[in-house]
Enzyme design. Structure first.
Site, mmCIF file in Angstrom:
data_model
loop_
_atom_site.group_PDB
_atom_site.id
_atom_site.type_symbol
_atom_site.label_atom_id
_atom_site.label_comp_id
_atom_site.label_asym_id
_atom_site.label_seq_id
_atom_site.Cartn_x
_atom_site.Cartn_y
_atom_site.Cartn_z
ATOM 1 C CB CYS A 1 -3.690 -0.532 9.112
ATOM 2 S SG CYS A 1 -4.482 -0.522 7.489
ATOM 3 C CB CYS B 1 -0.959 0.010 1.191
ATOM 4 S SG CYS B 1 -0.136 0.167 2.781
HETATM 5 FE FE1 FES Z 1 -1.723 0.028 4.282
HETATM 6 FE FE2 FES Z 1 -3.311 1.108 6.133
HETATM 7 S S1 FES Z 1 -3.785 0.741 4.032
HETATM 8 S S2 FES Z 1 -1.209 0.661 6.295
#
Ligand code: FES
Length: 168
Positions: A109, A36
């Protein structure tokens, strides 16, 4: 359920606790998630209490994932008063406890927060200590963005960012 989590995250990030560099920190840890693109850095300062070294305070910087910010905010409060050993054993679901169960796509996360915390609580090299104890404005005290830029502009010996899904 999803709305409830979103509301709790929104509440947590409206007034996140312990955001920003800590110039007098004893240690610092930085991790990234290559999927991400989020990065998180955490600073920790210890104090002696009753002959034991416990966490006095912690702070963090993030690129903006709201769930990671919410969990990091909770985590920096949760670990106060714990020893490094106690804090290092906290699981992602404990760090994000007040938010309730995270959906599968958000669990990483909380794992990012756990990774940064573990990195900050692990024994530090002299170079890492220098980075964490430098004064604001000094080039030895980079922000997360500065560090990323530095890491991108140097090949090989820039900032070492640990990506969580890298094999050990
Ligand atoms: Fe990757 Fe939250 S979407 S750390």
């Amino acid at each position: 359920m999803k709305e409830e989590l979103e509301k709790k995250v929104a509440d947590a990030i409206r007034d996140p606790k312990n955001v920003g560099e800590m110039p007098d920190a004893d240690s610092v840890g930085t991790v990234g998630n290559s999927e991400c693109g989020e990065m998180l850095r955490m600073w920790v300062k210890y104090k002696e209490q009753d002959g034991e070294k416990i966490i006095d305070k912690a702070s963090f910087q993030s690129f903006g994932c709201e769930t990671a910010i919410a969990v990091a905010s909770l985590a920096t409060e949760l670990i106060k008063g714990k020893t490094a050993d106690e804090a290092i054993q906290l699981k992602p679901e404990e760090l994000s406890g007040e938010l309730g169960p995270l959906p599968p796509m958000k669990i990483h996360c909380a794992e990012l927060v756990q990774g940064a915390l573990r990195s900050a609580l692990s024994p530090q090299t002299e170079e890492q200590k220098k980075e964490s104890t430098a004064q604001p404005g000094n080039e030895l005290s980079p922000t997360l963005q500065d560090s990323l830029n530095e890491g991108q502009s140097q090949s090989g010996d820039g900032l070492k960012i640990k990506f969580l899904d890298e094999p050990n």
